[in-house]
Design a protein around this motif. Sequence first.
Motif, PDB file in Angstrom:
ATOM      1  N   GLU A  29      33.607  33.677  30.363  1.00  0.00           N
ATOM      2  CA  GLU A  29      34.441  33.275  31.476  1.00  0.00           C
ATOM      3  C   GLU A  29      33.777  33.617  32.800  1.00  0.00           C
ATOM      4  O   GLU A  29      33.002  34.569  32.903  1.00  0.00           O
ATOM      5  CB  GLU A  29      35.815  33.945  31.402  1.00  0.00           C
ATOM      6  N   ASN A  41      33.975  32.333  44.913  1.00  0.00           N
ATOM      7  CA  ASN A  41      34.983  31.917  43.963  1.00  0.00           C
ATOM      8  C   ASN A  41      35.156  33.038  42.942  1.00  0.00           C
ATOM      9  O   ASN A  41      34.169  33.641  42.513  1.00  0.00           O
ATOM     10  CB  ASN A  41      34.585  30.617  43.268  1.00  0.00           C
ATOM     11  N   TYR A  42      36.407  33.314  42.564  1.00  0.00           N
ATOM     12  CA  TYR A  42      36.697  34.392  41.633  1.00  0.00           C
ATOM     13  C   TYR A  42      37.561  33.906  40.490  1.00  0.00           C
ATOM     14  O   TYR A  42      38.411  33.025  40.670  1.00  0.00           O
ATOM     15  CB  TYR A  42      37.434  35.537  42.334  1.00  0.00           C
ATOM     16  N   GLY A  43      37.318  34.498  39.340  1.00  0.00           N
ATOM     17  CA  GLY A  43      38.229  34.292  38.247  1.00  0.00           C
ATOM     18  C   GLY A  43      39.547  34.997  38.529  1.00  0.00           C
ATOM     19  O   GLY A  43      39.590  36.031  39.202  1.00  0.00           O
ATOM     20  N   GLY A  44      40.624  34.433  38.009  1.00  0.00           N
ATOM     21  CA  GLY A  44      41.946  34.960  38.317  1.00  0.00           C
ATOM     22  C   GLY A  44      42.173  36.386  37.866  1.00  0.00           C
ATOM     23  O   GLY A  44      42.966  37.113  38.481  1.00  0.00           O
ATOM     24  N   SER A  45      41.493  36.818  36.832  1.00  0.00           N
ATOM     25  CA  SER A  45      41.708  38.155  36.298  1.00  0.00           C
ATOM     26  C   SER A  45      41.050  39.250  37.116  1.00  0.00           C
ATOM     27  O   SER A  45      41.353  40.427  36.916  1.00  0.00           O
ATOM     28  CB  SER A  45      41.210  38.226  34.849  1.00  0.00           C
ATOM     29  N   LYS A  57      40.257  38.751  40.741  1.00  0.00           N
ATOM     30  CA  LYS A  57      40.449  38.586  42.174  1.00  0.00           C
ATOM     31  C   LYS A  57      41.301  39.723  42.721  1.00  0.00           C
ATOM     32  O   LYS A  57      42.334  40.072  42.168  1.00  0.00           O
ATOM     33  CB  LYS A  57      41.100  37.242  42.473  1.00  0.00           C
ATOM     34  N   ASP A 104      38.268  44.726  31.109  1.00  0.00           N
ATOM     35  CA  ASP A 104      37.057  44.282  31.784  1.00  0.00           C
ATOM     36  C   ASP A 104      35.812  44.529  30.936  1.00  0.00           C
ATOM     37  O   ASP A 104      34.720  44.087  31.311  1.00  0.00           O
ATOM     38  CB  ASP A 104      36.892  44.991  33.125  1.00  0.00           C
TER      39      ASP A 104
END
Length: 121
Positions: free
Chosen positions: A46, A58-62, A64, A89
């Motif tokens: 991911e 840009n960041y992954g939602g988990s 940010k 993580d």
Amino acid sequence: QVRLVESGGGLVQPGGSLRLSCAASGSILSIYTMGWYRQAPGKQRELVASITSGGMRNYGGSVKGRFTISGDNAQNTVYLQMNSLKPEDTAVYYCNAKLSAQPIRAVGDYWGQGTQVTVSS
């Protein structure tokens, strides 16, 4: 040959912090995007975070709000500051770059070997 070399992974307790680095080397012409992906056992890879040479992120939602990606264009290096780390993580973190290089001038997708991040008490 284009190489992406990651560093900074390791073992950290929940709530702790780590800073990952990825340096791109070789006959690089232009870097368009660099970023971090991660893959935990049994899960798909991911997106964690990415940044363009112009500084758009840009960041992954988990992640940010907890992780921050930054880059140094002069050094062809990208960093990932990871704060408030959680056990979920835990993964192998891979550096990715979309860049052009000699002798192939077309844009290519390159990956580092990965660095292990383990969050555990």
